[in-house]
Enzyme design. Structure first.
Site, PDB file in Angstrom:
ATOM      1  N   PRO A 137       0.792  -1.240   0.000  1.00 25.43           N
ATOM      2  CG  PRO A 137       0.048  -0.921   2.195  1.00 25.43           C
ATOM      3  CD  PRO A 137       0.775  -1.897   1.315  1.00 25.43           C
ATOM      4  CB  CYS A 138       3.248   2.731  -2.368  1.00 27.57           C
ATOM      5  SG  CYS A 138       2.464   2.437  -3.956  1.00 27.57           S
TER       6      CYS A 138
END
Length: 282
Positions: free
Chosen positions: A246-247
């Site tokens: 989850p950048c």
């Protein structure tokens, strides 16, 4: 051919862009609906179906002030294991066990030679995507409207690999993350091509709970290198697996959402969508 899901997401994305640009004036339902050429009732129904919340509440979730508030309230315990595992809902990312395995030095250097990579195309709440896997795990996931472009980008990552269009169990397990009922989720295995530093950064992103946000500086501190914010940003920008790693949950310390490999509008949509899912169960 564009699917109905893609058409709906594109309409929502247009609405999000308008909300982002005008959130300080708090545009009402009629304003946004008129902007994307839908009746207020149709827009309200479409948006609520997509995001699980009203456009008005979604506006709150993606405001800069909200981002700042999330950072202020949650940053101190962002990587606290007790906090993360203390969330009881089935719709939390910590219920999904993501296991990262780095590729061997040979696989890393030779562009995937001797690797057979399966790939397939799928729909998500945020538009079409490509997902690819080796025998060990998912190696690539990216949002892309055009299938030829998506496949070319994948091949660029692994220029010497052999590719076969096939949806396998590894990919199916990964794609369950986009479903509303997360009880069907199984362990998701990732087989990633990256340096030791990149792998460390990507692993740290998995510790950010769904619906929460972190900063580049916080990630740098988490991996024990507080002066490496810029290098951390580069590693985050090189993330080969959209959404699963989850950048999109990493923003600037000012509260501004900042850039995203797959588009800032999509990043904003994901942040608001995740926050709405969490809020709906509180």
């Amino acid at each position: 051919m564009e699917t109905q899901a893609s058409i709906n997401y594109n309409r929502i994305a247009e609405a999000i862009d308008y909300i982002k640009e005008n959130f300080k004036s708090q545009p009402n339902l009629d304003d946004v609906a008129e902007k994307i050429h839908l009746s207020p009732a149709h827009f309200q129904r479409l948006f609520t179906e997509w995001a699980g919340t009203s456009p008005k509440r979604f506006l709150q979730y993606i405001s800069v002030e909200h981002a700042k508030r999330i950072l202020k309230e949650e940053q101190a315990t962002l990587f606290d294991t007790a906090y993360e595992t203390g969330l009881s809902s089935t719709s939390r990312l910590h219920d999904l066990f993501v296991n990262i395995e780095g590729m061997t030095p040979a696989e890393y250097k030779n562009g995937g030679k001797n690797l057979l990579i399966h790939y397939s195309f799928a729909e998500s709440p945020f538009g079409p995507l490509i997902v690819a896997s080796t025998s060990k795990g998912v190696c690539y996931m990216a949002f892309e409207e055009n299938e030829a472009t998506a496949l070319n980008d994948l091949a660029t990552q692994f220029p010497n690999a052999t590719f076969q269009r096939k949806l396998d169990l590894l990919q199916q397990n990964a794609l369950f993350i986009f479903q509303n009922d997360w009880r069907k989720l199984h362990e998701v295995k990732l087989h990633l091509k990256g340096t030791d530093f990149q792998l460390k950064v990507w692993e740290s992103l998995l510790k950010i709970p769904m619906g929460s946000l972190s900063t580049y500086g916080s990630i740098a501190e988490q991996i024990g290198n507080p002066r490496a914010s810029r290098a951390v940003g580069t590693a985050i920008g090189s993330n080969p697996v959209a959404f699963l790693i989850p950048c999109h949950r990493v923003i600037q310390s000012s509260g501004t959402f900042g850039g995203y490999l797959w588009g800032t509008t999509r990043k904003t949509a994901i942040i608001g969508w995740e926050r709405s899912k969490i809020h709906s169960e509180i």
